[in-house]
Design a protein around this motif. Structure first.
Motif, PDB file in Angstrom:
ATOM      1  N   PRO A   1      -2.749   3.384   3.337  1.00 23.81           N
ATOM      2  CA  PRO A   1      -1.555   4.220   3.193  1.00 23.81           C
ATOM      3  C   PRO A   1      -0.295   3.415   2.884  1.00 23.81           C
ATOM      4  O   PRO A   1      -0.211   2.232   3.189  1.00 23.81           O
ATOM      5  CB  PRO A   1      -1.443   4.888   4.564  1.00 23.81           C
ATOM      6  N   ASN A   2       0.644   4.076   2.286  1.00 26.65           N
ATOM      7  CA  ASN A   2       1.981   3.531   2.012  1.00 26.65           C
ATOM      8  C   ASN A   2       1.997   2.367   1.037  1.00 26.65           C
ATOM      9  O   ASN A   2       2.946   1.585   1.030  1.00 26.65           O
ATOM     10  CB  ASN A   2       2.685   3.131   3.320  1.00 26.65           C
ATOM     11  N   ILE A   3       0.959   2.204   0.253  1.00 24.48           N
ATOM     12  CA  ILE A   3       0.945   1.160  -0.775  1.00 24.48           C
ATOM     13  C   ILE A   3       0.588   1.818  -2.099  1.00 24.48           C
ATOM     14  O   ILE A   3      -0.371   2.569  -2.191  1.00 24.48           O
ATOM     15  CB  ILE A   3      -0.086   0.052  -0.468  1.00 24.48           C
ATOM     16  N   ALA A   4       1.353   1.526  -3.125  1.00 24.97           N
ATOM     17  CA  ALA A   4       1.049   1.995  -4.476  1.00 24.97           C
ATOM     18  C   ALA A   4       0.716   0.768  -5.320  1.00 24.97           C
ATOM     19  O   ALA A   4       1.280  -0.309  -5.127  1.00 24.97           O
ATOM     20  CB  ALA A   4       2.237   2.743  -5.071  1.00 24.97           C
ATOM     21  N   PHE A   5      -0.221   0.936  -6.229  1.00 21.03           N
ATOM     22  CA  PHE A   5      -0.679  -0.154  -7.074  1.00 21.03           C
ATOM     23  C   PHE A   5      -0.347   0.149  -8.528  1.00 21.03           C
ATOM     24  O   PHE A   5      -0.303   1.302  -8.937  1.00 21.03           O
ATOM     25  CB  PHE A   5      -2.193  -0.345  -6.912  1.00 21.03           C
ATOM     26  N   ALA A   6      -0.144  -0.900  -9.309  1.00 21.84           N
ATOM     27  CA  ALA A   6       0.191  -0.737 -10.725  1.00 21.84           C
ATOM     28  C   ALA A   6      -1.007  -0.257 -11.537  1.00 21.84           C
ATOM     29  O   ALA A   6      -0.842   0.294 -12.616  1.00 21.84           O
ATOM     30  CB  ALA A   6       0.725  -2.049 -11.294  1.00 21.84           C
ATOM     31  N   SER A   7      -2.234  -0.461 -11.018  1.00 25.16           N
ATOM     32  CA  SER A   7      -3.424  -0.047 -11.755  1.00 25.16           C
ATOM     33  C   SER A   7      -4.576   0.186 -10.790  1.00 25.16           C
ATOM     34  O   SER A   7      -4.558  -0.271  -9.644  1.00 25.16           O
ATOM     35  CB  SER A   7      -3.833  -1.132 -12.757  1.00 25.16           C
ATOM     36  N   ALA A   8      -5.605   0.880 -11.277  1.00 22.25           N
ATOM     37  CA  ALA A   8      -6.817   1.085 -10.474  1.00 22.25           C
ATOM     38  C   ALA A   8      -7.531  -0.239 -10.231  1.00 22.25           C
ATOM     39  O   ALA A   8      -8.155  -0.430  -9.181  1.00 22.25           O
ATOM     40  CB  ALA A   8      -7.744   2.073 -11.170  1.00 22.25           C
ATOM     41  N   VAL A   9      -7.434  -1.179 -11.148  1.00 20.59           N
ATOM     42  CA  VAL A   9      -8.051  -2.497 -10.966  1.00 20.59           C
ATOM     43  C   VAL A   9      -7.374  -3.220  -9.805  1.00 20.59           C
ATOM     44  O   VAL A   9      -8.042  -3.788  -8.930  1.00 20.59           O
ATOM     45  CB  VAL A   9      -7.969  -3.333 -12.265  1.00 20.59           C
ATOM     46  N   GLU A  10      -6.042  -3.191  -9.758  1.00 22.69           N
ATOM     47  CA  GLU A  10      -5.310  -3.818  -8.661  1.00 22.69           C
ATOM     48  C   GLU A  10      -5.686  -3.169  -7.328  1.00 22.69           C
ATOM     49  O   GLU A  10      -5.877  -3.846  -6.316  1.00 22.69           O
ATOM     50  CB  GLU A  10      -3.810  -3.694  -8.902  1.00 22.69           C
ATOM     51  N   MET A  11      -5.844  -1.847  -7.321  1.00 22.53           N
ATOM     52  CA  MET A  11      -6.240  -1.147  -6.106  1.00 22.53           C
ATOM     53  C   MET A  11      -7.640  -1.564  -5.670  1.00 22.53           C
ATOM     54  O   MET A  11      -7.884  -1.846  -4.497  1.00 22.53           O
ATOM     55  CB  MET A  11      -6.195   0.364  -6.316  1.00 22.53           C
TER      56      MET A  11
END
Length: 78
Positions: free
Chosen positions: A33-43
């Motif tokens: 939670p509370n984290i956004a990623f620049a891409s699905a790969v980064e996630m």
């Protein structure tokens, strides 16, 4: 309305759970939670780091289970 669906797989392990994408392209996942990623790969990289036992190869500890009952970021809720 634009509706999209995603299927994310890491080394044969399907990432299950709620993945969201904001209008500006940021990706978020309910297990982190509370984290956004620049891409699905980064996630996906963060998920492997956060839940390493869930990302073994099929047949190895943490690998894909034949019945699909366990896998990436699997959590038990009591």
């Amino acid at each position: 309305m634009v509706r999209t669906t995603y299927s994310i797989e890491v080394d044969g392990n399907v990432i299950k759970g709620h993945v969201g994408v904001t209008n500006d392209g940021q990706v978020h996942y309910h297990a982190i939670p509370n984290i956004a990623f620049a891409s699905a790969v980064e996630m996906a990289e963060k998920l492997v780091d956060a839940f390493p036992d869930d990302f073994g190869s099929p047949g190895e500890p943490g690998g894909s289970q034949p019945d699909g009952s366990h896998g990436p970021a699997h959590q038990h809720h009591d």
